[in-house]
Design an enzyme around this catalytic site. Structure first.
Site, PDB file in Angstrom:
ATOM      1  CG  PHE A 140      -1.918  -0.989   1.381  1.00 56.29           C
ATOM      2  CD1 PHE A 140      -3.080  -0.920   0.637  1.00 56.29           C
ATOM      3  CD2 PHE A 140      -1.761  -2.054   2.257  1.00 56.29           C
ATOM      4  CE1 PHE A 140      -4.062  -1.882   0.752  1.00 56.29           C
ATOM      5  CE2 PHE A 140      -2.738  -3.024   2.380  1.00 56.29           C
ATOM      6  CZ  PHE A 140      -3.892  -2.943   1.627  1.00 56.29           C
ATOM      7  CB  SER A 185      -5.450   4.161  -8.848  1.00 55.78           C
ATOM      8  OG  SER A 185      -6.453   5.118  -9.063  1.00 55.78           O
ATOM      9  CE1 TYR A 213      -1.458   7.828  -6.272  1.00 54.69           C
ATOM     10  CE2 TYR A 213      -3.390   8.194  -7.668  1.00 54.69           C
ATOM     11  CZ  TYR A 213      -2.743   7.477  -6.679  1.00 54.69           C
ATOM     12  OH  TYR A 213      -3.368   6.391  -6.100  1.00 54.69           O
ATOM     13  CE  LYS A 218      -0.734   4.173  -6.662  1.00 55.14           C
ATOM     14  NZ  LYS A 218      -0.159   3.338  -5.617  1.00 55.14           N
ATOM     15  CE1 TYR A 266      -6.776  -1.738  -3.906  1.00 54.49           C
ATOM     16  CE2 TYR A 266      -5.913   0.344  -3.095  1.00 54.49           C
ATOM     17  CZ  TYR A 266      -5.869  -1.031  -3.133  1.00 54.49           C
ATOM     18  OH  TYR A 266      -4.929  -1.692  -2.390  1.00 54.49           O
TER      19      TYR A 266
END
Ligand code: NAD
Ligand code: UDP
Length: 342
Positions: A82, A126, A150, A154, A178
């Site tokens: 995480f 994400s 960001y 990912k 997610y």
């Protein structure tokens, strides 16, 4: 222990909820976190909720020596990763910090895992990697593109994982994408605790409800959606936590390695910003003053998941409703108006 899991970023919002689910499922956990966006109090509360001590190591994923020590001392069957920075706006202002933390940090972690032959990895990705989707609901084969550092961080990690799987077939690299995590543990003891003024919708609404912020700005009411406001796939953090346990169970059942495997974790349903605000006000009885404002740069109109792959492979699907999400967020916020700070 035969089922010990390293949880990087386990003191954070999603990590803390997942630690509870892991413990309940019989896993032994070690949390590794630099506390850059979390507090020891979250870990204390998780420990109280599970009525067991938690092994916590304060450390940074970019510190390979510290990681080596952790892997030398523990026999992990896998890592749930995480740890990362997650504020889109901050990533635009500080891209090097985001690439260093999220990309370099993940590479360092994977290198140490390889040294210690721990090759089961669950990564927090994400829905942002899908950019502005052409087709809804979004399935795992949808094209990927990102517009901010960001999201790029990912996406770059996803590419690293894909290449790693090609290079060495012993890796199992589940990448959980997610959608919009919201809600809090039903006890009201742990939840999302933003450092500054929240960027995300649900914590903003709940801080308006508790009187810390005066008014919500709804960014855009002219999108081609049900009521003109943005549509998102809100997913309760407790369901998300269960998704991680399901991913580990799936890995344990496999007789051959799976390589890189992306899986959406979403409810499969879109709700508009206005629908969420209205539901929150109804469920909690709180007044949520709002105004319409300009669209936020970089936002898309609609985003919701196809959750079919999670259902068919992991046997997982979201259980909790928008009502649960609002109730649990409000319980956490009203019991802890200042988050973990006393
Ligand atoms: P969070 O900030 O609450 O938790 C992240 C944790 O990682 C924090 O405890 C922080 O202290 C720790 N951390 C950060 N950098 C670290 C480093 N270099 N070394 C060690 N620890 C470090 O965030 P969250 O909402 O729980 O998100 C968890 C993960 O899920 C993140 O990778 C995030 O990008 C991803 N994600 C979150 C969302 C969301 O909306 N919350 C959506 C999609 C993906
Ligand atoms: N949003 C809003 N006001 C806020 C924060 C968010 O109207 O103060 C909207 C945002 O424009 C988007 C939705 O709420 O349509 C979800 O935003 P969030 O930042 O929570 O998540 P995102 O989907 O951008 O990752």
């Amino acid at each position: 222990m035969k089922n010990k899991i390293l949880v990087t970023g386990g003191a954070g919002y999603i990590g803390s909820h997942t630690c509870i689910a892991l413990h309940q499922a019989g896993y032994d956990i070690v949390i590794y976190d630099n506390l850059s966006n979390s507090s020891r109090e979250a870990i204390n509360r998780v420990s109280k909720l599970i009525c067991a001590p938690i092994e916590f190591i304060e450390g940074d994923i970019r510190d390979s020596d510290a990681l080596r020590q952790v892997f030398a001392e523990h026999q992990f069957i896998g890592v749930i990763h995480f740890a990362g920075l997650k504020a889109v706006g901050e990533s635009v202002a500080k891209p090097l910090m985001y690439y260093n933390n999220n990309v370099s940090g993940t590479i360092t972690l994977l290198e140490v895992m390889a040294e210690y032959k721990v090759k089961n990895f669950v990564f927090s990705s994400s829905a942002t990697v899908y950019g502005d989707p052409e087709i809804l609901p979004i399935d795992e084969n949808s094209p990927r593109s990102c517009t901010n550092p960001y999201g790029q961080s990912k996406l770059v990690v996803e590419h690293v994982l894909e290449d790693l799987a090609v290079s060495d077939s012993n890796w199992n690299l589940i990448t959980l994408r997610y959608f919009n995590p919201v809600g809090a543990h039903a006890s009201g003891q742990i939840g999302e605790d933003p450092n500054d003024i929240p960027n995300n919708l649900m914590p903003y609404i709940s801080q308006v409800a508790v009187g810390k912020l005066a008014k919500l700005s709804i960014f855009g009411n002219d999108y081609p959606t049900v009521d003109g406001t943005g549509v998102r796939d809100f997913i309760h953090v407790t369901d998300l936590a269960a998704g991680h346990v399901a991913a580990l169970k799936y890995l344990e059942q496999q007789t051959s390695n799976i390589g890189f495997m992306p899986i959406n974790l979403g409810s499969g349903t879109g709700s508009s910003v206005l629908e969420l605000v209205t539901a929150f006000a109804e469920v909690t009885g709180q007044n949520i003053p709002y105004q319409f404002a300009e669209r936020r740069a970089g936002d898309i109109a609609s985003c919701y998941a196809s959750a079919d792959k999670a259902q068919s492979l992991l046997g997982w699907q979201a259980q909790l409703s928008i009502t649960d999400m609002c109730q649990d967020t409000w319980r956490w916020q009203s019991m802890n108006p200042n988050g973990y700070k006393v």
